[in-house]
Design an enzyme around this catalytic site. Structure first.
Site, PDB file in Angstrom:
ATOM      1  N   HIS A 161       3.306   7.631  15.616  1.00 26.30           N
ATOM      2  CA  HIS A 161       2.947   6.214  15.689  1.00 26.30           C
ATOM      3  C   HIS A 161       1.472   6.009  15.368  1.00 26.30           C
ATOM      4  O   HIS A 161       0.614   6.696  15.925  1.00 26.30           O
ATOM      5  CB  HIS A 161       3.180   5.654  17.096  1.00 26.30           C
ATOM      6  CG  HIS A 161       4.623   5.560  17.477  1.00 26.30           C
ATOM      7  ND1 HIS A 161       5.066   4.853  18.565  1.00 26.30           N
ATOM      8  CD2 HIS A 161       5.735   6.061  16.909  1.00 26.30           C
ATOM      9  CE1 HIS A 161       6.377   4.932  18.651  1.00 26.30           C
ATOM     10  NE2 HIS A 161       6.807   5.673  17.659  1.00 26.30           N
ATOM     11  N   ARG A 179       9.701  -5.227  10.263  1.00 20.41           N
ATOM     12  CA  ARG A 179      10.228  -6.369  11.024  1.00 20.41           C
ATOM     13  C   ARG A 179       9.126  -7.041  11.839  1.00 20.41           C
ATOM     14  O   ARG A 179       8.115  -6.425  12.179  1.00 20.41           O
ATOM     15  CB  ARG A 179      11.376  -5.931  11.946  1.00 20.41           C
ATOM     16  CG  ARG A 179      10.958  -4.939  13.062  1.00 20.41           C
ATOM     17  CD  ARG A 179      10.838  -5.617  14.410  1.00 20.41           C
ATOM     18  NE  ARG A 179      10.398  -4.758  15.492  1.00 20.41           N
ATOM     19  CZ  ARG A 179       9.150  -4.588  15.839  1.00 20.41           C
ATOM     20  NH1 ARG A 179       8.186  -5.181  15.190  1.00 20.41           N
ATOM     21  NH2 ARG A 179       8.816  -3.823  16.885  1.00 20.41           N
ATOM     22  N   LYS A 211       8.384  -8.170  26.820  1.00 18.47           N
ATOM     23  CA  LYS A 211       7.324  -7.158  26.914  1.00 18.47           C
ATOM     24  C   LYS A 211       6.139  -7.682  27.736  1.00 18.47           C
ATOM     25  O   LYS A 211       5.606  -6.981  28.589  1.00 18.47           O
ATOM     26  CB  LYS A 211       6.864  -6.762  25.516  1.00 18.47           C
ATOM     27  CG  LYS A 211       6.151  -5.449  25.481  1.00 18.47           C
ATOM     28  CD  LYS A 211       6.090  -4.894  24.076  1.00 18.47           C
ATOM     29  CE  LYS A 211       6.167  -3.393  24.094  1.00 18.47           C
ATOM     30  NZ  LYS A 211       6.204  -2.794  22.781  1.00 18.47           N
ATOM     31  N   GLU A 249       2.014  -1.888  13.868  1.00 15.48           N
ATOM     32  CA  GLU A 249       2.412  -0.563  14.357  1.00 15.48           C
ATOM     33  C   GLU A 249       3.223   0.128  13.271  1.00 15.48           C
ATOM     34  O   GLU A 249       4.226  -0.417  12.813  1.00 15.48           O
ATOM     35  CB  GLU A 249       3.243  -0.665  15.644  1.00 15.48           C
ATOM     36  CG  GLU A 249       3.511   0.727  16.204  1.00 15.48           C
ATOM     37  CD  GLU A 249       4.549   0.746  17.324  1.00 15.48           C
ATOM     38  OE1 GLU A 249       4.158   0.947  18.473  1.00 15.48           O
ATOM     39  OE2 GLU A 249       5.755   0.552  17.026  1.00 15.48           O
ATOM     40  N   LYS A 301       8.650  12.503  23.723  1.00 13.09           N
ATOM     41  CA  LYS A 301       8.842  11.824  25.011  1.00 13.09           C
ATOM     42  C   LYS A 301       9.914  12.587  25.814  1.00 13.09           C
ATOM     43  O   LYS A 301      10.742  13.278  25.220  1.00 13.09           O
ATOM     44  CB  LYS A 301       9.314  10.391  24.761  1.00 13.09           C
ATOM     45  CG  LYS A 301       8.203   9.509  24.219  1.00 13.09           C
ATOM     46  CD  LYS A 301       8.531   8.060  24.477  1.00 13.09           C
ATOM     47  CE  LYS A 301       7.291   7.207  24.333  1.00 13.09           C
ATOM     48  NZ  LYS A 301       7.515   5.822  24.714  1.00 13.09           N
ATOM     49  N   GLU A 303      20.113   6.749  20.083  1.00 21.35           N
ATOM     50  CA  GLU A 303      19.580   6.705  21.449  1.00 21.35           C
ATOM     51  C   GLU A 303      19.276   5.262  21.860  1.00 21.35           C
ATOM     52  O   GLU A 303      19.500   4.864  22.998  1.00 21.35           O
ATOM     53  CB  GLU A 303      18.314   7.577  21.517  1.00 21.35           C
ATOM     54  CG  GLU A 303      17.848   7.891  22.911  1.00 21.35           C
ATOM     55  CD  GLU A 303      16.791   6.934  23.422  1.00 21.35           C
ATOM     56  OE1 GLU A 303      16.395   7.078  24.574  1.00 21.35           O
ATOM     57  OE2 GLU A 303      16.352   6.031  22.667  1.00 21.35           O
ATOM     58  N   SER A 307      11.897 -10.754  22.541  1.00 22.61           N
ATOM     59  CA  SER A 307      11.462  -9.396  22.811  1.00 22.61           C
ATOM     60  C   SER A 307       9.970  -9.347  23.182  1.00 22.61           C
ATOM     61  O   SER A 307       9.561  -8.565  24.042  1.00 22.61           O
ATOM     62  CB  SER A 307      11.753  -8.575  21.558  1.00 22.61           C
ATOM     63  OG  SER A 307      11.518  -7.259  21.770  1.00 22.61           O
ATOM     64  N   LYS A 310       0.838  -1.208   0.000  1.00 23.13           N
ATOM     65  CA  LYS A 310       0.000   0.000   0.000  1.00 23.13           C
ATOM     66  C   LYS A 310       0.872   1.257   0.000  1.00 23.13           C
ATOM     67  O   LYS A 310       0.623   2.200  -0.746  1.00 23.13           O
ATOM     68  CB  LYS A 310      -0.890   0.025   1.244  1.00 23.13           C
ATOM     69  CG  LYS A 310      -2.125  -0.843   1.139  1.00 23.13           C
ATOM     70  CD  LYS A 310      -2.879  -0.828   2.460  1.00 23.13           C
ATOM     71  CE  LYS A 310      -4.117  -1.689   2.397  1.00 23.13           C
ATOM     72  NZ  LYS A 310      -5.135  -1.162   1.471  1.00 23.13           N
ATOM     73  N   LEU A 311       1.910   1.246   0.853  1.00 18.81           N
ATOM     74  CA  LEU A 311       2.773   2.425   0.945  1.00 18.81           C
ATOM     75  C   LEU A 311       3.544   2.649  -0.354  1.00 18.81           C
ATOM     76  O   LEU A 311       3.706   3.782  -0.805  1.00 18.81           O
ATOM     77  CB  LEU A 311       3.746   2.278   2.131  1.00 18.81           C
ATOM     78  CG  LEU A 311       3.100   2.391   3.514  1.00 18.81           C
ATOM     79  CD1 LEU A 311       4.057   1.932   4.603  1.00 18.81           C
ATOM     80  CD2 LEU A 311       2.659   3.830   3.790  1.00 18.81           C
TER      81      LEU A 311
HETATM   82  P1  0O2 Z   1      11.669  -2.044  19.466  1.00 18.79           P
HETATM   83  O1  0O2 Z   1      13.015  -2.668  19.642  1.00 18.79           O
HETATM   84  O2  0O2 Z   1      11.709  -0.854  18.548  1.00 18.79           O
HETATM   85  O3  0O2 Z   1      10.595  -3.010  19.110  1.00 18.79           O
HETATM   86  P2  0O2 Z   1       4.431  -0.423  24.495  1.00 18.79           P
HETATM   87  O4  0O2 Z   1       5.737  -0.362  25.277  1.00 18.79           O
HETATM   88  O5  0O2 Z   1       4.649  -0.585  22.993  1.00 18.79           O
HETATM   89  O6  0O2 Z   1       3.456  -1.415  25.026  1.00 18.79           O
HETATM   90  P3  0O2 Z   1       4.222   2.320  24.573  1.00 18.79           P
HETATM   91  O7  0O2 Z   1       5.416   2.556  25.438  1.00 18.79           O
HETATM   92  O8  0O2 Z   1       3.075   3.251  24.766  1.00 18.79           O
HETATM   93  O9  0O2 Z   1       3.687   0.886  24.739  1.00 18.79           O
HETATM   94  O10 0O2 Z   1       4.642   2.317  23.073  1.00 18.79           O
HETATM   95  P4  0O2 Z   1       5.223   3.518  22.272  1.00 18.79           P
HETATM   96  O11 0O2 Z   1       6.115   4.333  23.126  1.00 18.79           O
HETATM   97  O12 0O2 Z   1       4.126   4.211  21.538  1.00 18.79           O
HETATM   98  O13 0O2 Z   1       6.082   2.759  21.164  1.00 18.79           O
HETATM   99  C1  0O2 Z   1       7.037   1.839  21.499  1.00 18.79           C
HETATM  100  C2  0O2 Z   1       8.068   1.815  20.382  1.00 18.79           C
HETATM  101  O14 0O2 Z   1       8.408   3.160  19.992  1.00 18.79           O
HETATM  102  C3  0O2 Z   1       9.362   1.219  20.880  1.00 18.79           C
HETATM  103  O15 0O2 Z   1       9.296  -0.151  20.676  1.00 18.79           O
HETATM  104  C4  0O2 Z   1      10.415   1.930  20.034  1.00 18.79           C
HETATM  105  O16 0O2 Z   1      10.489   1.351  18.739  1.00 18.79           O
HETATM  106  C5  0O2 Z   1       9.824   3.314  19.909  1.00 18.79           C
HETATM  107  N1  0O2 Z   1      10.223   4.179  21.029  1.00 18.79           N
HETATM  108  C6  0O2 Z   1       9.405   4.649  21.996  1.00 18.79           C
HETATM  109  N2  0O2 Z   1      10.086   5.437  22.850  1.00 18.79           N
HETATM  110  C7  0O2 Z   1      11.360   5.484  22.413  1.00 18.79           C
HETATM  111  C8  0O2 Z   1      12.546   6.164  22.875  1.00 18.79           C
HETATM  112  O17 0O2 Z   1      12.574   6.887  23.878  1.00 18.79           O
HETATM  113  N3  0O2 Z   1      13.687   5.946  22.133  1.00 18.79           N
HETATM  114  C9  0O2 Z   1      13.714   5.175  21.013  1.00 18.79           C
HETATM  115  N4  0O2 Z   1      14.887   5.047  20.377  1.00 18.79           N
HETATM  116  N5  0O2 Z   1      12.613   4.505  20.574  1.00 18.79           N
HETATM  117  C10 0O2 Z   1      11.456   4.674  21.253  1.00 18.79           C
HETATM  118  P5  0O2 Z   1      10.053  -1.144  21.659  1.00 18.79           P
HETATM  119  O18 0O2 Z   1       9.239  -2.354  21.822  1.00 18.79           O
HETATM  120  O19 0O2 Z   1      10.426  -0.420  22.929  1.00 18.79           O
HETATM  121  O20 0O2 Z   1      11.374  -1.472  20.937  1.00 18.79           O
END
Ligand code: 0O2
Length: 212
Positions: free
Chosen positions: A131, A54, A64, A150, A123, A165, A60, A31-32
Site C-alpha cells: 500500500h 474507484r 469509516k 491510496e 496481516k 476473503e 462506506s 501515469k501508470l
Molecule cells: P474497501 O472496501 O477495500 O475500501 P484504514 O482502515 O484505511 O483507516 P488501515 O486499516 O491502516 O487504516 O488501512 P490498511 O489496512 O492499510 O488498508 C485498508 C484497505 O486495505 C482496506 O480498505 C482493504 O481494501 C485492504 N485490506 C486491508 N486489510 C485487509 C484484509 O484483511 N482483507 C482484505 N480483503 N482487504 C484488506 P477498506 O476501507 O477496509 O475496504
C-alpha cells in the site's frame, strides 16, 4: 496558490469531492499506463496486468468516520479518510510490485506520504498487498489541490485471495468461524508459495530466452 486538502480544505460539497478525487484517479491512471507502455517499449514486457480504480461510496466513508469517532462532514472526510480515491494495480510477479512502487516514487509530482508493506509483513488474516498513500496535484481553474490517493499493488494470486476473503468477511459480518479463518491463513501461505514458484519459473525462462 497551492492548497493541501485537509490542512486548508477547499472542498465543500460531495460533488466537489467526487470531481477532485476523480481527477486525481485519472492522473495516476495515466501515469501508470505511460510507465507500463514505456516498460514494454524498453524491456518488451508489461509489469502491469490490469488496473482498477474507484471512489469510495459515501456510505462506506461515513462508516469509516464513525468507526474512528469522527462526525460525518466533508472536512473530516477529506482530512481523515485516506482511501476516498483508491487504485488497485495487479501484476504477475512479486518483483513487479516493487518495480512499480519504485517507478511511482520517482515521479516528481507525486509525494509518497506512507507505505505499508503487507507482503513482507502480512496481516494476521493472511492479507498481502503493498500500500502506498500518495498525494498528486490536481490543477483546477483557480487553484492547485494536493489530493490523497491510496495505491494498492498486488499479484494476481494475492488479489484472488483478497477478493474471496473480502466476500467471506462481508458474509459473516466480520465474524467468520475459526476454521474458515484458519483455512484463509493457510491459503495465503499457498499464495506466497505459488507466487515464489511462478517467479522462479519466470526467471528460468528469461535465462533461456537470453541464451537463445
Ligand atoms: P474497501 O472496501 O477495500 O475500501 P484504514 O482502515 O484505511 O483507516 P488501515 O486499516 O491502516 O487504516 O488501512 P490498511 O489496512 O492499510 O488498508 C485498508 C484497505 O486495505 C482496506 O480498505 C482493504 O481494501 C485492504 N485490506 C486491508 N486489510 C485487509 C484484509 O484483511 N482483507 C482484505 N480483503 N482487504 C484488506 P477498506 O476501507 O477496509 O475496504
Amino acid at each position: 496558490m497551492e492548497h493541501t486538502m485537509g490542512a486548508d480544505n477547499q472542498i465543500e460539497t460531495w460533488q466537489e469531492v467526487t470531481l477532485v478525487y476523480n481527477s486525481a484517479l485519472k492522473q495516476i491512471n495515466t501515469k501508470l499506463e505511460v510507465l507500463n507502455d514505456e516498460f514494454q517499449h524498453v524491456h518488451q514486457y508489461n509489469p502491469i496486468e490490469h488496473i482498477k480504480s474507484r471512489i469510495k461510496t459515501p456510505e462506506s466513508i461515513v462508516k469509516k468516520l464513525k468507526r474512528h469517532g469522527y462526525e460525518s462532514d466533508i472536512e473530516n472526510m477529506v482530512r481523515y479518510v485516506n482511501d476516498i480515491a483508491g487504485i488497485r494495480v495487479i501484476c504477475s510477479f512479486t518483483s513487479d510490485i516493487y518495480r512499480i512502487a519504485e517507478m511511482i516514487r520517482l515521479q516528481n509530482d507525486i509525494h509518497v506520504v506512507t507505505v505499508k508493506d503487507y507482503i513482507r509483513n502480512p496481516k494476521p488474516s493472511g492479507y498481502k498487498s503493498y500500500h502506498m498513500l500518495v498525494t498528486v496535484p490536481v490543477f483546477l481553474s483557480d487553484r492547485t489541490v494536493e489530493v490523497k490517493v491510496e495505491i494498492q499493488i498486488r499479484t494476481v494470486a494475492m488479489d484472488f485471495w483478497a477478493s474471496l476473503e473480502h466476500k467471506i468477511k462481508y458474509k459473516f459480518e466480520g465474524n467468520a468461524p475459526e476454521h474458515v479463518k484458519n483455512e484463509l491463513v493457510e491459503c495465503s501461505r499457498m499464495v506466497s508459495e505459488l507466487d515464489q514458484r511462478m517467479q522462479e519459473l519466470n526467471e528460468e525462462i528469461k535465462g533461456f530466452a537470453m541464451e537463445a
